[in-house]
Write a protein that holds these residues in place. Structure first.
Motif, PDB file in Angstrom:
ATOM      1  N   LEU A   1      -1.686  11.613   5.837  1.00 46.86           N
ATOM      2  CA  LEU A   1      -3.076  12.687   6.105  1.00 46.86           C
ATOM      3  C   LEU A   1      -3.860  12.345   4.442  1.00 46.86           C
ATOM      4  O   LEU A   1      -4.981  13.083   4.334  1.00 46.86           O
ATOM      5  CB  LEU A   1      -2.477  13.817   5.842  1.00 46.86           C
ATOM      6  N   LEU A   2      -3.316  11.598   3.481  1.00 49.08           N
ATOM      7  CA  LEU A   2      -3.862  11.324   1.579  1.00 49.08           C
ATOM      8  C   LEU A   2      -4.828  10.152   2.037  1.00 49.08           C
ATOM      9  O   LEU A   2      -5.755  10.641   1.908  1.00 49.08           O
ATOM     10  CB  LEU A   2      -3.012  11.393   1.448  1.00 49.08           C
ATOM     11  N   TRP A   3      -4.318   8.976   2.402  1.00 49.43           N
ATOM     12  CA  TRP A   3      -5.526   8.289   3.155  1.00 49.43           C
ATOM     13  C   TRP A   3      -5.553   7.520   4.326  1.00 49.43           C
ATOM     14  O   TRP A   3      -4.662   8.151   5.155  1.00 49.43           O
ATOM     15  CB  TRP A   3      -4.897   7.039   2.018  1.00 49.43           C
ATOM     16  N   GLN A   4      -5.684   6.647   4.598  1.00 49.78           N
ATOM     17  CA  GLN A   4      -6.327   6.106   5.734  1.00 49.78           C
ATOM     18  C   GLN A   4      -5.032   5.222   6.005  1.00 49.78           C
ATOM     19  O   GLN A   4      -4.196   4.799   5.998  1.00 49.78           O
ATOM     20  CB  GLN A   4      -7.408   4.645   5.514  1.00 49.78           C
ATOM     21  N   GLU A   5      -5.024   5.246   7.665  1.00 53.74           N
ATOM     22  CA  GLU A   5      -3.625   4.284   8.755  1.00 53.74           C
ATOM     23  C   GLU A   5      -3.557   3.876   7.626  1.00 53.74           C
ATOM     24  O   GLU A   5      -4.770   2.090   7.960  1.00 53.74           O
ATOM     25  CB  GLU A   5      -3.767   4.629   9.901  1.00 53.74           C
ATOM     26  N   PRO A   6      -2.137   2.577   6.573  1.00 52.42           N
ATOM     27  CA  PRO A   6      -2.104   1.399   6.134  1.00 52.42           C
ATOM     28  C   PRO A   6      -1.694   0.620   7.351  1.00 52.42           C
ATOM     29  O   PRO A   6      -1.836  -0.608   7.012  1.00 52.42           O
ATOM     30  CB  PRO A   6      -0.984   1.524   5.400  1.00 52.42           C
TER      31      PRO A   6
ATOM     32  N   THR B   1       8.146  10.508   9.251  1.00 49.96           N
ATOM     33  CA  THR B   1       7.023  10.735   9.683  1.00 49.96           C
ATOM     34  C   THR B   1       6.564   9.959  10.611  1.00 49.96           C
ATOM     35  O   THR B   1       5.718   9.273  11.595  1.00 49.96           O
ATOM     36  CB  THR B   1       6.277  10.515   8.638  1.00 49.96           C
ATOM     37  N   ARG B   2       7.528   8.328  10.360  1.00 48.70           N
ATOM     38  CA  ARG B   2       7.075   7.043  11.524  1.00 48.70           C
ATOM     39  C   ARG B   2       8.619   6.857  12.425  1.00 48.70           C
ATOM     40  O   ARG B   2       9.394   6.882  11.630  1.00 48.70           O
ATOM     41  CB  ARG B   2       6.576   6.536  10.459  1.00 48.70           C
TER      42      ARG B   2
ATOM     43  N   THR C   1       0.707  -1.305   0.148  1.00 45.40           N
ATOM     44  CA  THR C   1      -0.287  -0.086   0.212  1.00 45.40           C
ATOM     45  C   THR C   1       1.180   0.710   0.154  1.00 45.40           C
ATOM     46  O   THR C   1       1.959   1.042   0.380  1.00 45.40           O
ATOM     47  CB  THR C   1      -1.053   0.341   1.352  1.00 45.40           C
ATOM     48  N   PHE C   2       0.246   2.660  -0.712  1.00 45.64           N
ATOM     49  CA  PHE C   2       1.171   4.083  -0.607  1.00 45.64           C
ATOM     50  C   PHE C   2       0.618   3.846   0.933  1.00 45.64           C
ATOM     51  O   PHE C   2      -0.118   3.352   2.470  1.00 45.64           O
ATOM     52  CB  PHE C   2       0.436   5.372  -0.885  1.00 45.64           C
ATOM     53  N   ASP C   3       1.444   4.673   1.559  1.00 45.59           N
ATOM     54  CA  ASP C   3       2.164   5.022   3.029  1.00 45.59           C
ATOM     55  C   ASP C   3       1.903   6.435   3.148  1.00 45.59           C
ATOM     56  O   ASP C   3       2.821   6.944   3.193  1.00 45.59           O
ATOM     57  CB  ASP C   3       3.239   4.565   4.022  1.00 45.59           C
ATOM     58  N   SER C   4       0.716   7.156   3.261  1.00 45.86           N
ATOM     59  CA  SER C   4       0.524   8.683   3.718  1.00 45.86           C
ATOM     60  C   SER C   4      -0.622   8.740   4.453  1.00 45.86           C
ATOM     61  O   SER C   4      -1.711   8.728   3.949  1.00 45.86           O
ATOM     62  CB  SER C   4       0.725   9.319   1.799  1.00 45.86           C
TER      63      SER C   4
ATOM     64  N   VAL D   1       6.585  -7.455   4.949  1.00 47.65           N
ATOM     65  CA  VAL D   1       7.852  -6.559   4.469  1.00 47.65           C
ATOM     66  C   VAL D   1       7.871  -5.326   4.361  1.00 47.65           C
ATOM     67  O   VAL D   1       6.333  -4.580   4.400  1.00 47.65           O
ATOM     68  CB  VAL D   1       8.161  -7.104   2.797  1.00 47.65           C
ATOM     69  N   VAL D   2       8.916  -4.405   4.539  1.00 46.03           N
ATOM     70  CA  VAL D   2       8.865  -3.139   4.841  1.00 46.03           C
ATOM     71  C   VAL D   2       9.717  -2.894   3.760  1.00 46.03           C
ATOM     72  O   VAL D   2      11.305  -2.493   2.861  1.00 46.03           O
ATOM     73  CB  VAL D   2      10.120  -2.839   6.282  1.00 46.03           C
ATOM     74  N   GLY D   3       8.934  -1.713   3.000  1.00 45.57           N
ATOM     75  CA  GLY D   3       9.641  -1.079   1.517  1.00 45.57           C
ATOM     76  C   GLY D   3       9.990   0.213   2.685  1.00 45.57           C
ATOM     77  O   GLY D   3       8.878   0.885   2.968  1.00 45.57           O
ATOM     78  N   ILE D   4      11.022   1.228   1.837  1.00 45.11           N
ATOM     79  CA  ILE D   4      11.693   2.682   2.475  1.00 45.11           C
ATOM     80  C   ILE D   4      12.119   3.901   1.131  1.00 45.11           C
ATOM     81  O   ILE D   4      12.774   3.175   0.867  1.00 45.11           O
ATOM     82  CB  ILE D   4      12.484   2.040   4.012  1.00 45.11           C
ATOM     83  N   GLY D   5      12.119   4.332   1.652  1.00 46.80           N
ATOM     84  CA  GLY D   5      12.381   5.746   1.087  1.00 46.80           C
ATOM     85  C   GLY D   5      13.185   7.044   1.934  1.00 46.80           C
ATOM     86  O   GLY D   5      12.481   6.424   2.651  1.00 46.80           O
ATOM     87  N   ARG D   6      13.675   7.848   1.150  1.00 38.26           N
ATOM     88  CA  ARG D   6      13.281   9.345   1.825  1.00 38.26           C
ATOM     89  C   ARG D   6      12.097   9.955   2.313  1.00 38.26           C
ATOM     90  O   ARG D   6      12.524  10.578   3.182  1.00 38.26           O
ATOM     91  CB  ARG D   6      14.649  10.110   0.808  1.00 38.26           C
ATOM     92  N   GLY D   7      11.210   9.788   1.733  1.00 33.01           N
ATOM     93  CA  GLY D   7      10.129   9.978   1.998  1.00 33.01           C
ATOM     94  C   GLY D   7       9.730  11.368   0.005  1.00 33.01           C
ATOM     95  O   GLY D   7       9.921  11.910   0.037  1.00 33.01           O
ATOM     96  N   ASP D   8       7.983  11.183   0.029  1.00 35.01           N
ATOM     97  CA  ASP D   8       7.707  12.131  -0.521  1.00 35.01           C
ATOM     98  C   ASP D   8       6.119  12.395  -0.048  1.00 35.01           C
ATOM     99  O   ASP D   8       6.012  13.321   0.276  1.00 35.01           O
ATOM    100  CB  ASP D   8       7.372  11.135  -1.860  1.00 35.01           C
ATOM    101  N   SER D   9       4.759  12.063  -0.772  1.00 34.38           N
ATOM    102  CA  SER D   9       3.948  12.757  -0.288  1.00 34.38           C
ATOM    103  C   SER D   9       3.643  12.939   1.029  1.00 34.38           C
ATOM    104  O   SER D   9       3.206  13.532   1.786  1.00 34.38           O
ATOM    105  CB  SER D   9       2.483  11.707  -1.044  1.00 34.38           C
ATOM    106  N   ALA D  10       4.288  11.891   1.741  1.00 34.32           N
ATOM    107  CA  ALA D  10       3.863  11.664   3.302  1.00 34.32           C
ATOM    108  C   ALA D  10       4.537  13.251   3.999  1.00 34.32           C
ATOM    109  O   ALA D  10       3.940  13.527   4.921  1.00 34.32           O
ATOM    110  CB  ALA D  10       4.314  10.339   4.256  1.00 34.32           C
ATOM    111  N   VAL D  11       5.927  13.235   4.096  1.00 25.91           N
ATOM    112  CA  VAL D  11       6.050  14.730   4.134  1.00 25.91           C
ATOM    113  C   VAL D  11       6.100  15.679   3.592  1.00 25.91           C
ATOM    114  O   VAL D  11       6.059  16.909   3.832  1.00 25.91           O
ATOM    115  CB  VAL D  11       8.129  14.084   4.476  1.00 25.91           C
ATOM    116  N   ARG D  12       5.863  15.884   2.064  1.00 26.19           N
ATOM    117  CA  ARG D  12       5.801  17.220   1.750  1.00 26.19           C
ATOM    118  C   ARG D  12       4.441  18.069   1.718  1.00 26.19           C
ATOM    119  O   ARG D  12       3.890  18.883   2.187  1.00 26.19           O
ATOM    120  CB  ARG D  12       5.658  16.888  -0.213  1.00 26.19           C
ATOM    121  N   VAL D  13       3.805  16.920   2.338  1.00 27.79           N
ATOM    122  CA  VAL D  13       2.031  17.338   2.489  1.00 27.79           C
ATOM    123  C   VAL D  13       2.471  18.312   4.002  1.00 27.79           C
ATOM    124  O   VAL D  13       1.571  18.748   4.197  1.00 27.79           O
ATOM    125  CB  VAL D  13       0.724  16.567   2.665  1.00 27.79           C
ATOM    126  N   LEU D  14       3.065  17.480   4.877  1.00 26.58           N
ATOM    127  CA  LEU D  14       3.416  18.400   6.206  1.00 26.58           C
ATOM    128  C   LEU D  14       4.760  18.958   6.672  1.00 26.58           C
ATOM    129  O   LEU D  14       4.812  20.247   6.816  1.00 26.58           O
ATOM    130  CB  LEU D  14       4.001  17.362   7.205  1.00 26.58           C
TER     131      LEU D  14
END
Length: 338
Positions: free
Chosen positions: A38-43, A68-69, A33-36, A90-103
């Motif tokens: 604010l934009l969507w429900q808590e995955p 954000t976590r 799932t996406f992980d954002s 499994v955990v997919g991880i990156g630098r952050g896009d929508s989750a951090v930019r919306v904030l």
């Protein structure tokens, strides 16, 4: 080749759970799932319901981030899910896009990605780890096992994926670009003394099974805008005079402001700069035979998993076509009688 599906956690949550169940019924191996938040429900809440309603699919975010976590909370979530449902995360991880930019935040540093990957992996695999000068370990986790896959585009991010990731996530399905990026990750892993063959290589992109090419393009054009956000960061950091694939830097020249309220949505009004050529290269569109042909090319260059971004108006039919026709064509075949 394994297959996954990437869902948005739009309400109602049971719709997400139902799609996950359909994916498993059609032979998919992973549900992302996406992980954002604010934009969507808590995955992370929804993962528990998915795991309870399914039997074998592996579940995780594509992708979370270290900003954000809290890293120890992330590790606790996945260790708890594994202790409850068996090791199916499994955990997919990156630098952050929508989750951090919306904030109004910024993507994290790659060093933070490295550190978070280490902390999450150690704790969620029932091992002690140093955090803030203290040794921490979950006393209740005894069987949890989880891998952390790093999503990357830029040169240093690809190096990070090769040096610390259990897998590499590339969010586009262009064969030429994927070939170059996988080579960068494998080279980084080898130089770090790791076995490149031990890493899992996952390509994720929209896939739409149909015949109306113009409609399919419009349903998936949003993806070029999402990728463009990451490419814009790379161009800002490195400029355009690099070994980075030129097709990526060329197509974002017409990019302007991006509205994260439309992130990941068909009809996104801020993706008009994305040409048809890029949609066709980044996504997989067309008949089952066309999907099989492109997936065979990706498999040949070392892609272990293809994950479908299922953000379009043909979700169930695409899952059905993959289950009945496409997935089987990409599996390794075993005969009952030699």
């Amino acid at each position: 080749m394994d297959f996954g599906v990437v869902l948005q956690t739009n309400p109602p949550a049971w719709r997400t759970v139902a799609l996950a169940k359909q994916a498993e019924e059609h032979g998919f191996d992973y549900v992302w799932t996406f992980d954002s938040h604010l934009l969507w429900q808590e995955p992370y809440v929804i993962y528990s319901a998915i795991l309870a309603e399914t039997h074998r699919v592996i579940v995780g975010p594509m992708v979370t981030n270290p900003a954000t976590r809290d890293w120890t909370v992330t590790a606790s979530v996945f260790a708890t899910l594994n202790e409850m449902y068996g090791n199916r995360t499994v955990v997919g991880i990156g630098r952050g896009d929508s989750a951090v930019r919306v904030l109004n935040g910024k993507p994290t540093t790659l060093q933070e990605v490295r550190d978070a990957t280490h902390v999450i992996r150690e704790l969620a695999n029932c091992r002690p780890v140093e955090v803030n000068g203290t040794t921490l370990q979950f006393p209740w986790a005894t069987t949890s096992e989880v891998e952390v896959w790093v999503a990357a585009y830029g040169p240093l991010a690809l190096k990070t994926a090769g040096e610390v990731g259990d897998g590499f996530i590339l969010q586009l399905a262009d064969v030429d670009i994927a070939t170059w990026m996988i080579a960068q990750v494998r080279d980084a892993a080898e130089k770090a003394g790791r076995d490149p063959d031990a890493l899992t290589f996952c390509v994720a992109a929209p896939a739409y099974v149909g015949t109306d090419l113009a409609h399919m393009r419009e349903q998936c054009r949003w993806f070029g805008g999402m990728v463009g956000n990451h490419v814009a960061d790379i161009v800002e950091k490195y400029g355009t005079d690099t070994e980075f694939p030129q097709v990526l830097t060329d197509y974002i020249k017409g990019r302007q402001d991006y509205d994260y309220n439309e992130h990941g949505r068909p009809g996104n009004t801020h993706t008009g700069f994305v040409p048809d050529e890029i949609v066709d290269r980044f996504c997989i569109l067309g008949t089952p035979e066309q999907h099989i042909a492109k997936l065979a090319e990706l498999k040949a260059i070392g892609v272990d998993q293809f994950a479908i971004y299922l953000q379009h108006d043909n979700k169930e039919e695409t899952l059905r076509q993959y289950g009945e026709t496409i997935i089987g064509a990409l599996r390794d075949h075993v005969t009952a009688k030699a």
